[in-house]
Structures are given as C-alpha cells and as structure tokens.
Scaffold this active site. Structure first.
Site, PDB file in Angstrom:
ATOM      1  N   SER A 252      -6.699   3.370   3.638  1.00  0.00           N
ATOM      2  CA  SER A 252      -5.818   2.603   3.048  1.00  0.00           C
ATOM      3  C   SER A 252      -6.611   1.842   2.001  1.00  0.00           C
ATOM      4  O   SER A 252      -6.658   0.915   1.561  1.00  0.00           O
ATOM      5  CB  SER A 252      -4.983   1.582   3.205  1.00  0.00           C
ATOM      6  OG  SER A 252      -4.016   1.208   2.626  1.00  0.00           O
TER       7      SER A 252
ATOM      8  N   SER B 260       0.864  -1.226  -0.084  1.00  0.00           N
ATOM      9  CA  SER B 260      -0.033   0.022  -0.128  1.00  0.00           C
ATOM     10  C   SER B 260       0.876   1.259   0.039  1.00  0.00           C
ATOM     11  O   SER B 260       0.232   2.317   0.012  1.00  0.00           O
ATOM     12  CB  SER B 260      -0.959  -0.064   1.163  1.00  0.00           C
ATOM     13  OG  SER B 260      -2.100  -0.940   1.088  1.00  0.00           O
TER      14      SER B 260
ATOM     15  N   LYS C 227       0.171   3.751  -2.702  1.00  0.00           N
ATOM     16  CA  LYS C 227      -0.791   4.975  -2.343  1.00  0.00           C
ATOM     17  C   LYS C 227      -0.275   6.235  -2.100  1.00  0.00           C
ATOM     18  O   LYS C 227      -1.323   7.149  -2.298  1.00  0.00           O
ATOM     19  CB  LYS C 227      -1.849   4.434  -1.305  1.00  0.00           C
ATOM     20  CG  LYS C 227      -2.775   3.234  -1.380  1.00  0.00           C
ATOM     21  CD  LYS C 227      -3.763   2.846  -0.484  1.00  0.00           C
ATOM     22  CE  LYS C 227      -4.639   1.907  -0.664  1.00  0.00           C
ATOM     23  NZ  LYS C 227      -3.792   0.395  -0.429  1.00  0.00           N
TER      24      LYS C 227
ATOM     25  N   LYS D 282       2.535   6.608   5.692  1.00  0.00           N
ATOM     26  CA  LYS D 282       1.936   5.366   5.274  1.00  0.00           C
ATOM     27  C   LYS D 282       2.515   3.953   5.596  1.00  0.00           C
ATOM     28  O   LYS D 282       3.756   3.735   5.451  1.00  0.00           O
ATOM     29  CB  LYS D 282       1.664   5.333   3.735  1.00  0.00           C
ATOM     30  CG  LYS D 282       0.848   4.483   3.044  1.00  0.00           C
ATOM     31  CD  LYS D 282      -0.586   5.122   3.442  1.00  0.00           C
ATOM     32  CE  LYS D 282      -1.486   4.012   2.771  1.00  0.00           C
ATOM     33  NZ  LYS D 282      -1.784   2.852   3.734  1.00  0.00           N
TER      34      LYS D 282
END
Length: 401
Positions: A137, A71, A74, A240
């Site tokens: 997320s 992720s 992202k 993140k």
C-alpha cells in the site's frame, strides 16, 4: 378415584404439550431455518456483500453513503495500471526514475504513511512499483507510477475519475492517487464492490498479484496488509485494506468456495480486528446461505422452434452469454426457467444472436430476472420450392386458426 384423577392430569398435560409444540413449530417455521434474510451482526454502519458472477446484492446497509475511502483508492490506481499494461502502453519491465515528489523525506504529505521506501534517483521496475502498491500500500509508489503513466498526478486523477464514470461508480470522486484524506474525496461500499468486481473480471493478471503474501524491495521484506490471506477458514485471495483517522478501518475482500465468488466491503470499522471479523462473518454467511447457479451457458441450446420459409425447419434458441443466478439455498427447489416468443411464428431470415423472445428466471411463478432469448444459428431463406410449400401451409395454418 385417585388413579382416575392422575390419568386426567396426565391427559391434560399431553394436550397442553401438543398445543405448545404446534405453536412453537408455526412460530419457528422449520422451512426457514436457513433463511438468509437474517444477516450476521456487522458492527460497521456501511457494508455490502455481492456475488461476483451474478452481481446480485446479498446484503447491504448504507451502501450508497459517501465515505472517506483511504487506501481503497489504490484499487482504482491499480486498475489503471493493469489497463495500461494490458493495452501495451507500459510494460512490467519498464524502469521508472523516482523523482523527489515520490520521496517521503522531501514530501511532507507522505511522512508517517504507508510506504514502499523509495528514494530520489532510484531506478525501479513497474513490476516492483505495482507490487509496492498492491501488497505494501505504498503511497510513494502510487505517485511514482502515476507520474510515469500520465506525466503528473493531476492527469492521472482525471483518468481515475473518467474510469469511475465508465464503471458507473455514482458515489465516487477521487482527489489523489493514494487515498490520504483529502476534502471532496469519497466513495461508497457499493462503488468499491463494483470496482473490485471490475478488477477481477477485466484484469485477471493484475488481480493475481493481490493474493501474493510478500515481496522484497531494496532488501526490505514487505508483507501484504490483507491479513485474511493467512486465514485457513476462508479462501480469501484479495483485495485491499485502508485506514486513516477520518475513514476508520476499511476492507474490500473477495473469497471463493467451489465455483462461487463473493465480494464484501466493510467501511468505517473502529478497529482492524473488528473489520476483519465482520468481513469473515459476512463472507461465511454468504457462502452458507446462497448458491450461485449457471443455468444457461452461452451458445447452448435451451429450446428449438419451428421456422417458416427457411433453409432448415427448426431454429436453435438460447443466450449469447453465460447467465448466472444467485439463489437462497432454501429456495433452490422453487427455481425454474421459462421462455416466451415475441411473435407466435418465426420466419426466415433470422440473424445469429437476433432477439426473438425473453428468458425468465423464476422462483415458482414469480419472475426474478429476464434476459434476451436469441437465435443461435443463422437461418437463411430456403429454396423457391420449399418457400412456396411453406407459404401454402402458412396460409392454411392461419386460416384454420
């Protein structure tokens, strides 16, 4: 006689102790107690720590090795969203119609992954989708907003890879908008640090969302997955997390202390707890061991030099940008600034920000970094008479020297 022997033994003991103490001090080197070359134990095999302002790498291991990013992809998705908002192409108040592709029930790729829990036919604002990506997320939110901005995911992925080139991410290639494992999709610790730095630097409004701890969509309370935001021992305000079976546990984090900001990247940890602990240890070590200075401010005079044939007799010299320098605490006393001119004599006309020399940031006599020394105030030709007098003086100066 016995007393005499006891005194001899005592003297020998003191001599041995003194020799031992001298050797111990030499081996330990009291000046290097805070030597930052000793990085704390990091369990992941891939990590990096950089200073945000100076972009200096403070610690790294296998930072250019390609890795499944999960992720962390992202961050780039978010970067493009932020750019689209800043440029006015889209607005946070825009309403997006959710298509079947972003509905987990009708998209098997999304089943079992992190979701914002969108449904086909929902009308959702860009602001909500943005938070669904950053905090929760949500893979479904990534698909929805990618389709809204670019028309389809493939075009959006092409945009992601174009931005990767612009940001000089040399070991990064994107295959999707959300980060679920896909053959041929990879990044590296260094690239993720550079991407995080670009997000913070270029899009402060977008980055401000990363420190929000929760939001509610459709009566569902959604918590930021970055648990370091709740840790009072370190001032983390982003960025993140990411995890898949192939990738392991990953975390890009940024924290501040006074005027200093650091960015860390840990890739491939065996557990979330280990990833978080390694991140905290790396950040704390960086703040403890280094200091970031701003020895030179943009447009601030650092020296002035005589100028020939100009409308003034001296020109102000400095830098056209703020210059930051990250230095180990134990080397601060060795720091100094030197400058040199490209020509021995400066002559009008001189344009503002014209490069005329070099600024050197040094530790003792060792040059660590170099920057242009530029003109801060434009110098035009002086009057005919002043130039004539300067010409005579200039001729005499050259002849005498």
């Amino acid at each position: 006689m016995i007393i005499y022997l006891l005194q001899i033994k005592k003297l020998i003991f003191y001599i041995i102790f003194i020799l031992f103490y001298i050797n111990y001090c030499n081996a330990f080197d009291l000046n290097n107690i805070s030597n930052p070359t000793v990085v704390p134990k990091i369990h992941a095999n891939t990590y990096i720590l950089i200073d945000f302002h100076s972009n200096k790498v403070l610690a790294e291991m296998n930072a250019d090795v390609q890795h499944y990013p999960a992720s962390l992809v992202k961050i780039m998705t978010s970067y493009i969203i932020g750019q689209a908002i800043e440029s006015g192409r889209i607005s946070t108040e825009d309403i997006v119609l959710i298509e079947e592709e972003a509905w987990a029930i009708h998209n098997p790729i999304l089943k079992g992954s992190s979701l914002m829990f969108l449904k086909h036919g929902d009308l959702v604002s860009v602001d909500q989708l943005n938070k669904g990506i950053i905090l929760q997320s949500g893979n479904d939110a990534c698909i929805a907003i990618a389709n809204y901005i670019a028309g389809n995911q493939n075009i959006f992925v092409n945009m992601m890879n174009e931005y990767a080139k612009v940001l000089n991410l040399k070991n990064t290639f994107f295959k999707n908008v959300h980060g679920l494992d896909s053959p041929g999709q990879f990044s590296s610790a260094r690239d993720m640090a550079l991407l995080g730095r670009a997000l913070i630097k270029d899009l402060p409004n977008q980055y401000a969302i990363y420190k929000e701890k929760e939001f509610t969509y459709n009566r569902i309370r959604q918590i930021n997955r970055n648990r370091l935001l709740w840790d009072n021992n370190i001032n983390v305000d982003g960025i993140k997390t990411g995890h898949t079976n192939l990738s392991g546990y990953n975390l890009v984090a940024s924290a501040t202390k006074e005027e200093m900001r650091l960015i860390s990247v840990i890739l491939g940890s065996s557990s979330l707890k280990e990833c978080e602990n390694d991140t905290k240890n790396l950040l704390k070590w960086g703040f403890r061991s280094f200091k970031t200075l701003m020895p030179i401010e943009s447009d601030k005079e650092i020296t002035s030099q005589p100028v020939w044939f100009g409308d003034v007799k001296k020109v102000k010299l400095g830098s056209d940008k703020n210059i930051h320098f990250t230095i180990p605490y134990y080397r601060i006393k060795d720091f100094n600034i030197q400058f040199s001119l490209e020509e021995k004599k400066l002559c009008a006309p001189l344009k503002k920000y014209q490069k005329v020399g070099i600024i050197s940031l040094c530790l003792n006599e060792e040059v660590i970094e170099k920057y242009p020394l530029v003109v801060l105030n434009e110098i035009k030709f002086g009057s005919f008479m002043s130039r004539f007098l300067d010409y005579i003086l200039y001729f005499l100066y050259n002849w005498l020297n």
